[in-house]
Write an enzyme that holds these catalytic residues in place. Structure first.
Site, PDB file in Angstrom:
ATOM      1  N   GLU A   1      33.997 -24.006 -10.239  1.00 58.06           N
ATOM      2  CA  GLU A   1      34.240 -25.459 -10.352  1.00 58.06           C
ATOM      3  C   GLU A   1      33.749 -26.039 -11.682  1.00 58.06           C
ATOM      4  O   GLU A   1      32.989 -27.016 -11.701  1.00 58.06           O
ATOM      5  CB  GLU A   1      33.590 -26.190  -9.164  1.00 58.06           C
TER       6      GLU A   1
ATOM      7  N   GLU B   1      37.972 -21.718  -1.868  1.00 54.91           N
ATOM      8  CA  GLU B   1      37.127 -22.573  -1.017  1.00 54.91           C
ATOM      9  C   GLU B   1      38.055 -23.485  -0.230  1.00 54.91           C
ATOM     10  O   GLU B   1      38.802 -24.276  -0.824  1.00 54.91           O
ATOM     11  CB  GLU B   1      36.130 -23.408  -1.833  1.00 54.91           C
TER      12      GLU B   1
HETATM   13  O1  AHR Z   1      30.917 -24.743  -0.445  1.00 55.25           O
HETATM   14  C1  AHR Z   1      29.995 -25.714  -0.844  1.00 55.25           C
HETATM   15  C2  AHR Z   1      30.165 -26.118  -2.302  1.00 55.25           C
HETATM   16  O2  AHR Z   1      31.398 -26.752  -2.449  1.00 55.25           O
HETATM   17  C3  AHR Z   1      30.220 -24.998  -3.305  1.00 55.25           C
HETATM   18  O3  AHR Z   1      28.963 -24.585  -3.735  1.00 55.25           O
HETATM   19  C4  AHR Z   1      30.967 -25.629  -4.444  1.00 55.25           C
HETATM   20  O4  AHR Z   1      31.676 -24.686  -5.196  1.00 55.25           O
HETATM   21  C5  AHR Z   1      31.843 -26.658  -3.784  1.00 55.25           C
HETATM   22  O5  AHR Z   1      31.746 -27.895  -4.395  1.00 55.25           O
END
Ligand code: AHR
Length: 506
Positions: free
Chosen positions: A173, A291
């Site tokens: 990210e 994610e």
């Molecule tokens: O999954 C929780 C968080 O969400 C992770 O660390 C990050 O990559 C995202 O913002």
């Protein structure tokens, strides 16, 4: 009665499903590792301190690759801290989650745990506070057989054979201002390209994921992807997508979150294809949706965040969202969306796996249990065949505030040519009643045995907890009928997720 119809045709192929689509994610965050997968002293811990009850649940869930060790955590992580004699490993501040990292579990221990659960390691490198040289050191440590200082160190640390990690994330990210080392798309794109080229000089067959946007709501969404891919196109293999959804009270829109995810995938794929055209390249960049989940992030931001210069707890309770029936239905619909893009989504990671926005929860010294979201994932990973099928859906619709008119039903099917079986995964988003789903099975040969289970409840807010771990679960769906003429009807309860299995034979 509302209705929907799908046609099951083994010829209507979307694409082969990469098993990595059933991946997950474990970050050094909260109680995911310490007190989650690892709790020495727990009555069910093995001789290495890994909880056997958690191992059994992870296996039951059926996760393929597991992304590690972050997440935001990775952007401040020094991998060398986490290898070598455990009593000499440093304690470090984790600035991402305002915690202390003891490094008791590192690369070797995590791989030992992966060997127990039978999942593949997807490793992220730190491109936040570190760079290409450290990524190369880690690569050499992890993947070189022997003969260099780094690889010999690994052998001396107990692993003579390389970890042989095939898929790597180039940071995390990096578009997010909260990320340590956050930078512009151009700067990140150049760094990702440099790092990827160097990693591929070691092994051209590595699969490398460049960071896409951390959400489709980011102000730089799509421009970020375009710039990063223009810089790194030849060197990387995938662009990442991250998406979290939460119920902010607008239930109709929340239930339609899959519509948003669908648009997200199409937009990112569109940009990747546009860059491919620009460059006249033969290579296609696929998506690593590394994610995705339901996450009540507003709760974390407004209530649970840790602060204080003298306050750095070890494994605090963070992001321990408790999931409802509604959450599980939306969750199931996100999996349907991912499978509907099996031709483009090469890898996906349910974020996360244990205790932290997780399908599996544990209590210290106590039980481990399945959250509501456990069930759609476990059923889908277990029953999905190797090929995703388009189902030519027609459905009644309803009006949402966020996405306008949407289908009341979302569905995808998979097919296994070897066994002849077909699986259908479907959600009914209607709140005000059931939907009758008609399945046209005329293209499926022979007589079919139908087996269906659904997840639903009169109480949409029902959850599973340590004291009531079996409150929510799957129920056999027996509201199935056949007209004997290639048409099967099944009733989908209001706000429900269903898996239908059609197996040749009686
Ligand atoms: O999954 C929780 C968080 O969400 C992770 O660390 C990050 O990559 C995202 O913002």
């Amino acid at each position: 009665m509302a209705s929907a119809r799908i046609v099951l045709n083994p010829g209507a192929v979307i694409g082969a499903i990469n098993p990595r689509i059933f991946g997950s994610f474990i970050e050094h965050l909260g109680r995911a590792v310490y007190g989650g997968i690892y709790e020495p002293g727990h009555p069910d811990a093995d001789d290495k301190g890994f909880r056997r009850d958690v191992v059994a649940l992870v296996k039951e869930l059926g996760v393929s690759a597991i992304r590690y060790p972050g997440g935001n955590f990775v952007s401040g992580f020094r991998w060398e801290d986490s290898v070598g004699p455990r009593d000499q490993r440093p304690r470090r501040l984790d600035l991402a989650w305002h915690s202390t990292e003891t490094n008791e579990i590192g690369l070797h221990e995590f791989q030992d745990w992966l060997d127990l659960v039978g999942s593949e390691l997807m490793l992220a490198v730190n491109l936040g506070t570190r760079g290409t040289a450290e990524a190369l050191d880690l690569l050499e440590y992890a993947n070189l057989g022997r003969g260099s200082t780094r690889s010999d160190e690994r052998a001396a640390n107990g692993r003579p054979d390389p970890f042989d990690v095939r898929i790597w994330c180039l940071g995390n990210e990096m578009d997010g201002p909260w990320q340590l080392g956050h930078r512009s798309a151009e700067d990140y794109g150049k760094l990702a390209a440099r790092t990827a080229r160097a990693m591929k000089a070691f092994d051209p067959d590595l699969e490398l994921v460049a960071c896409g946007s951390s959400g489709s709501g980011m102000p730089t969404f799509l421009e970020w992807e375009r710039t990063v891919l223009r810089e790194s196109y030849d060197a990387v293999d995938y662009i990442s997508c991250h998406a979290y959804y939460e119920n902010d009270g607008d239930l109709g829109s929340f239930l339609a979150s899959g519509v948003d995810m669908d648009g997200f995938i199409r937009q990112v794929a569109g940009v990747a294809d546009a860059v491919q055209l620009e460059r006249g390249s033969d290579k296609r960049i696929d998506i690593s949706f590394d994610e995705w989940n339901i996450w009540y992030n507003s709760r974390f931001e407004n209530v649970d965040k840790i602060a204080g210069v003298d306050n750095w707890p070890v494994a605090p309770r963070l992001l321990e969202d408790v999931y409802s029936v509604t959450d599980a239905v939306v969750f199931g619909s996100l999996l349907i969306t991912l499978l509907s893009h099996a031709d483009r989504v090469a890898s996906a990671s349910l974020a996360q796996l244990v205790n932290v926005i997780a399908p599996i929860m544990t209590e210290p010294g106590g039980p481990a249990w399945r959250q509501t979201t456990f069930f759609p994932f476990a059923e889908t990973s277990r029953h999905a065949g190797p090929i995703a099928l388009d189902v030519s859906l027609t459905s009644d619709t309803y009006e949402t505030e966020r996405y306008g008119e949407v289908d009341a039903v979302a569905a995808v099917a998979t097919h296994d040519e070897a066994s002849g079986s077909t699986a259908v995964f479907v959600v009914n988003r209607r709140v005000d009643g059931p939907t009758t789903l008609e399945l046209d099975v005329s293209a499926l040969p022979g007589t079919l045995r139908v087996d269906a289970v659904s997840l639903y409840d009169d109480d949409l807010e029902a959850t599973n907890t340590a004291t009531a771990p079996g409150r929510v679960g799957l129920r056999p769906n027996v509201d199935v009928s056949s007209d004997g003429n290639h048409r099967i009807r099944i009733e989908l309860p209001a706000v429900s997720w269903t898996r239908v299995l059609l197996v040749p034979g009686h």
